[in-house]
Design a protein around this motif. Structure first.
Motif, PDB file in Angstrom:
ATOM      1  N   LYS A 233      63.908 -64.613  13.396  1.00  0.00           N
ATOM      2  CA  LYS A 233      62.679 -65.389  13.525  1.00  0.00           C
ATOM      3  C   LYS A 233      62.737 -66.618  12.608  1.00  0.00           C
ATOM      4  O   LYS A 233      62.392 -67.726  13.008  1.00  0.00           O
ATOM      5  CB  LYS A 233      61.500 -64.486  13.123  1.00  0.00           C
ATOM      6  CG  LYS A 233      60.174 -64.983  13.616  1.00  0.00           C
ATOM      7  CD  LYS A 233      59.130 -63.928  13.445  1.00  0.00           C
ATOM      8  CE  LYS A 233      57.785 -64.569  13.217  1.00  0.00           C
ATOM      9  NZ  LYS A 233      56.822 -63.674  12.647  1.00  0.00           N
ATOM     10  N   LEU A 234      63.209 -66.390  11.391  1.00  0.00           N
ATOM     11  CA  LEU A 234      63.290 -67.464  10.409  1.00  0.00           C
ATOM     12  C   LEU A 234      64.274 -68.537  10.862  1.00  0.00           C
ATOM     13  O   LEU A 234      64.016 -69.734  10.738  1.00  0.00           O
ATOM     14  CB  LEU A 234      63.756 -66.874   9.073  1.00  0.00           C
ATOM     15  CG  LEU A 234      63.138 -67.485   7.833  1.00  0.00           C
ATOM     16  CD1 LEU A 234      61.660 -67.147   7.778  1.00  0.00           C
ATOM     17  CD2 LEU A 234      63.830 -66.947   6.589  1.00  0.00           C
ATOM     18  N   GLY A 235      65.405 -68.091  11.445  1.00  0.00           N
ATOM     19  CA  GLY A 235      66.425 -69.014  11.940  1.00  0.00           C
ATOM     20  C   GLY A 235      65.853 -69.909  13.032  1.00  0.00           C
ATOM     21  O   GLY A 235      66.057 -71.134  13.024  1.00  0.00           O
ATOM     22  N   ALA A 236      65.081 -69.294  13.959  1.00  0.00           N
ATOM     23  CA  ALA A 236      64.497 -70.053  15.062  1.00  0.00           C
ATOM     24  C   ALA A 236      63.503 -71.080  14.522  1.00  0.00           C
ATOM     25  O   ALA A 236      63.476 -72.247  14.951  1.00  0.00           O
ATOM     26  CB  ALA A 236      63.813 -69.102  16.031  1.00  0.00           C
ATOM     27  N   MET A 237      62.698 -70.635  13.518  1.00  0.00           N
ATOM     28  CA  MET A 237      61.702 -71.542  12.944  1.00  0.00           C
ATOM     29  C   MET A 237      62.380 -72.718  12.248  1.00  0.00           C
ATOM     30  O   MET A 237      61.960 -73.861  12.346  1.00  0.00           O
ATOM     31  CB  MET A 237      60.824 -70.784  11.938  1.00  0.00           C
ATOM     32  CG  MET A 237      59.630 -70.118  12.591  1.00  0.00           C
ATOM     33  SD  MET A 237      58.877 -68.922  11.494  1.00  0.00           S
ATOM     34  CE  MET A 237      58.386 -69.943  10.134  1.00  0.00           C
ATOM     35  N   LYS A 238      63.469 -72.415  11.521  1.00  0.00           N
ATOM     36  CA  LYS A 238      64.198 -73.450  10.779  1.00  0.00           C
ATOM     37  C   LYS A 238      64.759 -74.480  11.739  1.00  0.00           C
ATOM     38  O   LYS A 238      64.649 -75.681  11.530  1.00  0.00           O
ATOM     39  CB  LYS A 238      65.353 -72.789  10.014  1.00  0.00           C
ATOM     40  CG  LYS A 238      65.103 -72.668   8.536  1.00  0.00           C
ATOM     41  CD  LYS A 238      66.400 -72.301   7.876  1.00  0.00           C
ATOM     42  CE  LYS A 238      66.218 -71.344   6.742  1.00  0.00           C
ATOM     43  NZ  LYS A 238      67.398 -70.625   6.367  1.00  0.00           N
ATOM     44  N   GLU A 239      65.356 -73.965  12.807  1.00  0.00           N
ATOM     45  CA  GLU A 239      65.984 -74.847  13.787  1.00  0.00           C
ATOM     46  C   GLU A 239      64.950 -75.776  14.410  1.00  0.00           C
ATOM     47  O   GLU A 239      65.176 -76.971  14.531  1.00  0.00           O
ATOM     48  CB  GLU A 239      66.625 -73.992  14.867  1.00  0.00           C
ATOM     49  CG  GLU A 239      67.808 -74.687  15.485  1.00  0.00           C
ATOM     50  CD  GLU A 239      68.795 -73.645  15.962  1.00  0.00           C
ATOM     51  OE1 GLU A 239      68.865 -73.482  17.175  1.00  0.00           O
ATOM     52  OE2 GLU A 239      69.440 -72.984  15.116  1.00  0.00           O
ATOM     53  N   GLU A 240      63.795 -75.187  14.730  1.00  0.00           N
ATOM     54  CA  GLU A 240      62.755 -75.974  15.366  1.00  0.00           C
ATOM     55  C   GLU A 240      62.246 -77.059  14.424  1.00  0.00           C
ATOM     56  O   GLU A 240      62.123 -78.214  14.796  1.00  0.00           O
ATOM     57  CB  GLU A 240      61.599 -75.050  15.785  1.00  0.00           C
ATOM     58  CG  GLU A 240      60.709 -75.699  16.833  1.00  0.00           C
ATOM     59  CD  GLU A 240      59.284 -75.264  16.709  1.00  0.00           C
ATOM     60  OE1 GLU A 240      59.065 -74.051  16.527  1.00  0.00           O
ATOM     61  OE2 GLU A 240      58.404 -76.140  16.766  1.00  0.00           O
TER      62      GLU A 240
END
Ligand SMILES: Nc1nc2c(ncn2[C@@H]2O[C@H](COP(=O)(O)OP(=O)(O)OP(=O)(O)O)[C@@H](O)[C@H]2O)c(=O)[nH]1
Length: 350
Positions: free
Chosen positions: A268-275
């Protein structure tokens, strides 16, 4: 609960481990900033890092607020504690944490949760919930105590041992019976004074407890119970047998769950960071297009001398006492060390 005998119990299990053949000294952490004397010499003591009285004065707090704030401040350094503890893990079989006397300060605070999660995610962990057996003989008190234990079990999700302490004063067989025999507990409730009102109807408290005891029946299945006397040492061997069994439970149930939760969180954190990174890059491109001169001046110059800025070297305030004593050393209480954190600037709220 306050006065249940947590510190005496820690001292007892500490001395039990010392008396093993070969001795197996534990590593002991005191997390109670307000305790004046401990019957054991902790390896790491919150009082070496935070002066509870000074915190109360500086932040204008009462006793409970003082303990909570002291614990919060200590938690900001807990990564250092964990580093020290992890380094010892190969040579020390048991690490013992004694919590503050005001139970809710540890169990319901953010710092209590951070400390518990941090420890439990790096080492097999078990919660020992210490009960004052002689003060738990009334069904209503017993029930409240069990509800509290239940809430901690569901909050931490860790292996859990109910430690009925002070069995030299009152054996804990009544409690075991109440936990295993629902009807025996109902009978105890009924025979207790004040279970019906003037019209012969069950009192609110009594019907509440009746329904609660049904819920707790399920909870009891997940618990290990031991009776100990921290005074005489009776039951301590059984306690350690329960701890060993809990270690297996930790590895079987808690660890896979922890790994699953960690993976989900990282995803979840990875997706948020990428976004947010892609949003940031888009904004930056627009900005650079609009202000090319400013963009040129804003380039990072590696010759600026900023590369030395590294906040990894913050002051190390955690004191590992076993640097000059041996792990888990327990001594007479008159040898308490003076607290010395003069000059430490703690962050202020807001
Ligand atoms: N008879 C008897 N007394 C005990 C036993 N364990 C502890 N006590 C007594 O109970 C009192 C409270 O013990 P502590 O160890 O200070 O309890 P605690 O839970 O750490 O207390 P707080 O830190 O204030 O919450 C002390 O007077 C102890 O001597 C026991 O097994 N038997």
């Amino acid at each position: 609960m306050a006065g249940a005998g947590k510190s005496t119990f820690v001292q007892r299990i500490n001395s039990y481990l010392h008396s093993q053949d070969p001795p197996s000294p534990p590593y002991v952490l005191n997390l109670d900033p307000a305790v004046s004397n401990t019957p054991f010499e902790p390896n790491i003591d919150i009082r070496d890092t935070v002066d509870y009285h000074k915190v109360m004065k500086e932040y204008n707090l009462g006793p409970n607020g003082g303990i909570l704030t002291a614990l919060n401040l200590f938690t900001t350094k807990f990564d250092q504690v964990l580093d020290i503890v992890e380094k010892r893990a190969d040579t020390v079989d048991y690490i013992i944490l004694d919590t503050p006397g005001q139970i809710e300060i540890f169990t319901w605070s953010a710092s209590g949760a951070i400390i518990t999660d941090a420890v439990a995610s790096s080492l097999p962990t078990v919660v020992a919930y210490v009960i004052d057996t002689p003060r738990t003989t009334a069904p209503a008190t017993f029930m409240s105590n069990m509800l509290y234990a239940c809430s901690i079990l569901y909050k931490t999700k860790l292996p859990f041992i109910l430690v009925f302490n002070k069995t030299d004063v009152r054996p804990h067989d009544f409690a075991v019976e109440w936990m295993h025999d629902f009807e025996a507990f109902q009978a105890a409730l009924a025979s207790h004074q004040g279970t019906t009102d003037d019209e012969g109807e069950p009192t609110y408290m009594n019907s509440l407890m009746n329904s609660m005891s049904l819920v707790l029946d399920e909870f009891y299945k997940h618990l290990t119970t031991v009776g100990v006397s921290s005074m005489t040492g009776a039951g301590v061997k059984e306690f350690f047998e329960a701890v060993d069994a809990s270690r297996a439970e930790y590895e079987r149930e808690y660890l896979p769950e922890l790994q699953r939760a960690r993976e989900a969180r990282e995803k979840k954190l990875g997706a948020m960071k990428e976004e947010s990174l892609s949003r940031f890059m888009k904004d930056l491109a627009v900005d650079r297009e609009r202000h090319p001169a400013a963009a040129e001046a804003d380039r990072w110059d590696p010759q600026d001398g900023n590369e030395d800025e590294d906040d990894d070297d913050l002051d190390v305030n955690i004191v590992d006492r076993s640097e000059d004593a041996w792990p888990g050393q327990y001594i007479d209480v008159t040898r308490m060390r003076p607290r010395n954190d003069e000059g430490m600037a703690w962050p202020r709220p807001g």
